[in-house]
Motif scaffolding. Sequence first.
Motif, short mmCIF file in Angstrom:
data_model
loop_
_atom_site.label_atom_id
_atom_site.label_comp_id
_atom_site.label_asym_id
_atom_site.label_seq_id
_atom_site.Cartn_x
_atom_site.Cartn_y
_atom_site.Cartn_z
N ASP A 175 0.83 -1.21 0.00
CA ASP A 175 0.00 0.00 0.00
C ASP A 175 0.86 1.27 0.00
O ASP A 175 0.34 2.36 -0.23
N ILE A 176 2.14 1.10 0.27
CA ILE A 176 3.04 2.24 0.41
C ILE A 176 3.83 2.49 -0.86
O ILE A 176 4.00 3.62 -1.30
N SER A 177 4.33 1.41 -1.47
CA SER A 177 5.15 1.58 -2.67
C SER A 177 5.27 0.25 -3.41
O SER A 177 5.27 -0.83 -2.81
N LEU A 178 5.39 0.35 -4.71
CA LEU A 178 5.57 -0.82 -5.56
C LEU A 178 6.79 -1.64 -5.17
O LEU A 178 6.79 -2.87 -5.23
N GLU A 179 7.86 -0.96 -4.73
CA GLU A 179 9.09 -1.67 -4.38
C GLU A 179 8.87 -2.66 -3.24
O GLU A 179 9.48 -3.73 -3.21
N TYR A 180 8.01 -2.30 -2.30
CA TYR A 180 7.74 -3.24 -1.20
C TYR A 180 7.05 -4.50 -1.72
O TYR A 180 7.29 -5.60 -1.23
N HIS A 918 6.81 7.25 -6.85
CA HIS A 918 6.02 6.14 -7.36
C HIS A 918 6.22 6.00 -8.87
O HIS A 918 5.97 6.93 -9.64
N ALA A 919 6.64 4.81 -9.28
CA ALA A 919 7.14 4.64 -10.64
C ALA A 919 6.14 4.98 -11.73
O ALA A 919 6.52 5.36 -12.82
N TYR A 920 4.85 4.86 -11.46
CA TYR A 920 3.87 5.12 -12.51
C TYR A 920 3.05 6.37 -12.24
O TYR A 920 2.06 6.62 -12.91
N SER A 921 3.48 7.16 -11.31
CA SER A 921 2.86 8.47 -11.09
C SER A 921 3.19 9.39 -12.26
O SER A 921 4.26 9.30 -12.87
#
Length: 958
Positions: A175-180, A918-921
């Motif tokens: 919920d915080i970041s794609l990397e997690y 965020h990579a897709y922001s």
Amino acid sequence: MPPNTTASTGQQPGKSGRRKGRKARLFVLVLVLALIGGVAYGSYWSISTVRASFPQTKGTLTLKGLSGPVEVKRDNYGIPQIYASSDADLFMAQGYVQAQDRFYEMDVRRHMASGRLSEMFGKSQVDNDEFLRTLGWDRVAKQEYDTKLSAATKKYLQAYAKGVNSYLQGKDGKDISLEYAALGFTNDYKPQAWTPVDSISWLKAMAWDLRGNMQDEIDRALLTSRLGPKQIADLYPEYPYSRNKAIVQEGQYSELAGAFEQGGTNGTSGTNGTSGTNGTGGTSTGTAGTAGTASGGTGTSGTASGTSGTASGTSGTASGASGTAGLDSQLGGLTQVLDDLPPAVGVNGDGIGSNSWVVGGEHTITGKPLLANDPHLSPSLPSVWYQMGLHCRSVSSACQYDVSGYTFAGMPGVIIGHNQNISWGMTNSGVDVTDLYLEKITGNGYLYDGKVKPFETREETIKVAGGEPKKIVVRETNNGPLLSDRDEELVKVGKKATVDTAAPDRGDGYGVALRWTALQPGTTMDAVFAMNKAKNWTDFRKAAAQFEVPSQNLIYADTENHIGYTLPGKIPLRDESDNGSIPAPGWDPKYRWTGYIPQGALPYEYDPERGYIVTANQAVIDPDKYPYTLTADWGYGARSQRITDLIQSKIKDGGKISTDDMRQMQLDNSSEIARLLVPTLLKLDPGNKDVREAQKLLEGWDYTQDADSAAAAYFNAVWRNILKLAFGDKLPKELRPKGQCLWVEPVNTTGPADEAEKVRECGQRDPDRAQPDGGDRWFEVVRKLMSQPKSDWWKTPKVGNSRPGAVNRDQLFKRALIDARWELTAKLGKDIDSWSWGRLHRLFLKNQTLGTSGPGFIQYALNRGPWELGGGEATVNATGWNAAGGYGVVWVPSMRMVVNLGDLDKSKWINLTGASGHAYSAHYVDQTDKWADGELLPWSFSDQAVEKSTADKLVLKP
């Protein structure tokens, strides 16, 4: 010409292209995650899952702990401006908003600063964690919080942490970041609560990458294995004070007052180095001294020639051109550790530079100062900077801040920017705040002043994701932690090191300890908040005095038409025989630091007569005017003098400078080394029509390194080959790039490694940090050797039948013309009409964790680029490259700003990437194309301007 830009998905600059690129990457990522997720967890990921971490930027949110409502206004680039009615609410909201956009970056930063990367990324980071635990940044940060910082600063840090934790509450990693989500495939890492100490620790990481001349200390010692004292001196020439002016040109140290004084009448400084009785007044007359023409060096030229405590070996220092294998092994091992250590904001301390200058109102169109800044740091994704504004609705004792600028995600306050009264910028001062010490280890102790002293020890446990924890013991001497304990090669240290006959018996060998000002608790966090609310020069200088680590050049302007510069920092005092340029004998008390330069004695300028101040990592002050040694290793002033020349050309005959003029200066691509070498290169006959065809590119070239310039591409290839032939092939393996293997003379010789019996040696240094790097130190090296056409440096052997050898300068230059032609033919094609500097000089933006070492599909998802750039090494538009390693961009202007003190709403700014991590922001890299094209964005500050530029509004309620 603006640089061309391309992206790895093939899109061209423009909104639709960027959107298409994001969608293509998102589709690929979701497809792969669906497959992996389906196999691993029996469920499938969707695009909505990938976007789940995007922040809410509109509407209303409840934030427990606020005392009143807070507004967060974001513009079209997602840059937030926060409005609150109390300091605590303001910094709590800052923590919340930064976590919304950048928490993964913040989390990685705190794990790096505390030596806990293995908890996130597993056993691959254990060595880094061991080194970082040995330094103990987080321990020092906790001491700082417990014993040094003011109650107000602690309150702000607590409020910030509360805001971050409010964001984290109830959220899983995905919920915080794609990397997690990606990390979830390999371990069960869960983000932990944020603490005030996490924020302070990042200051230590920042200081590490801006630490000064530690690498030069190592390099000088390593050079002794292949070069003699005179040769080492050739490679570290004196600073050219008469040609490249120091920062401070008016004023000098007063022995009588024991302080630095700026000459003049009203408004000049008092005897304690503050700004007079009330910090106002007229313009200084500068009678106490103008720019010096002294030829005295910074202490580098004598470092290898036999002076006390230098590389030739007196007073027990490690030295000598022969028999230094143990020391070389020791320091070479340390270099390998430094290569592997992830950079915080820079290229592990190398190549760090910045430009900042201020022009007073008498020379500007507005009649008020203009201040420019562009710090040069490693390119990272997201950018190390986060733009935002922090505004009290009504400035009062309850709410004291109205400030906007560049922040670090993970730290409250603004690092560089302006408030309603003043603006400030920073460049790295480069002062020497680190020393390496050789330590005689005996049993459980070390030798000092003829006695064995016990180590201070502590045990550290490193938790490893997916593995067993590892325990290490950190040992410290009275100089600092033993870095040599952290590398297998360093364990063998000193067994063969040659030292002076007065040195103690080597026994099991010498260790290497580090003394560094950042390993002592300080007050820099207090300084950040004090600068943010400073109203005038007096306030600013008072705040700057608390900015202990890292020592920065601080430049200043205010709305009352004053400009200034000050050098703060905790700068050590050493024995007069020790200039800190090489590792010192830790057993000799003479080499202990004796204190710190008093704050009142540090150089500054206020309203200098010339009407402008330039800082670009050049010398701070002519040593003829100053009794203290600040460093032996300044930058050599190529950029600073070019900026000075540009300012002078604009203001001559009463000309005035505009905001856009300042922007254009930031983009200056002129090459000083090309201006020096091209006339000589054009006089040579290369003896080959294809080489001659390339050589003609240099005819009529104006020395600007635009992205579309074929001449810039060819010249930089020639320059790279000159450096390799004249210097690189003669350096020890520890300084040469990995993968470069040469047949060289055995290590126990002192001459250039070009002849006699040869052995095969391969380079050991990361290409981005290898030598010769081609920076302005090498400009100065070559400038001095130009008048010595028969110097041994110009000798190089032939290679086959097509690459002739050289015994003088012109023959080596001819060989470089040949080698460069065929190098570019291989890289860019035979047709020189297709050549361009940008095709060689490309910027790739990489996520600093999974984007560099994650699975290929994750790297594709998180990384962006390339962009083809103009600019170059030691150029004002400092898109740096390392000539030993290649042409790729290794550091950049990490942001650019121009502050207009006449109308703050007409200030301009830009970031390297975007506001979002965020990579897709839409805001991941939405500023990068404009940054690459040299554009700046509007910078709204007043309530009316911010409201007009607001695209999204979020209200945080108690």
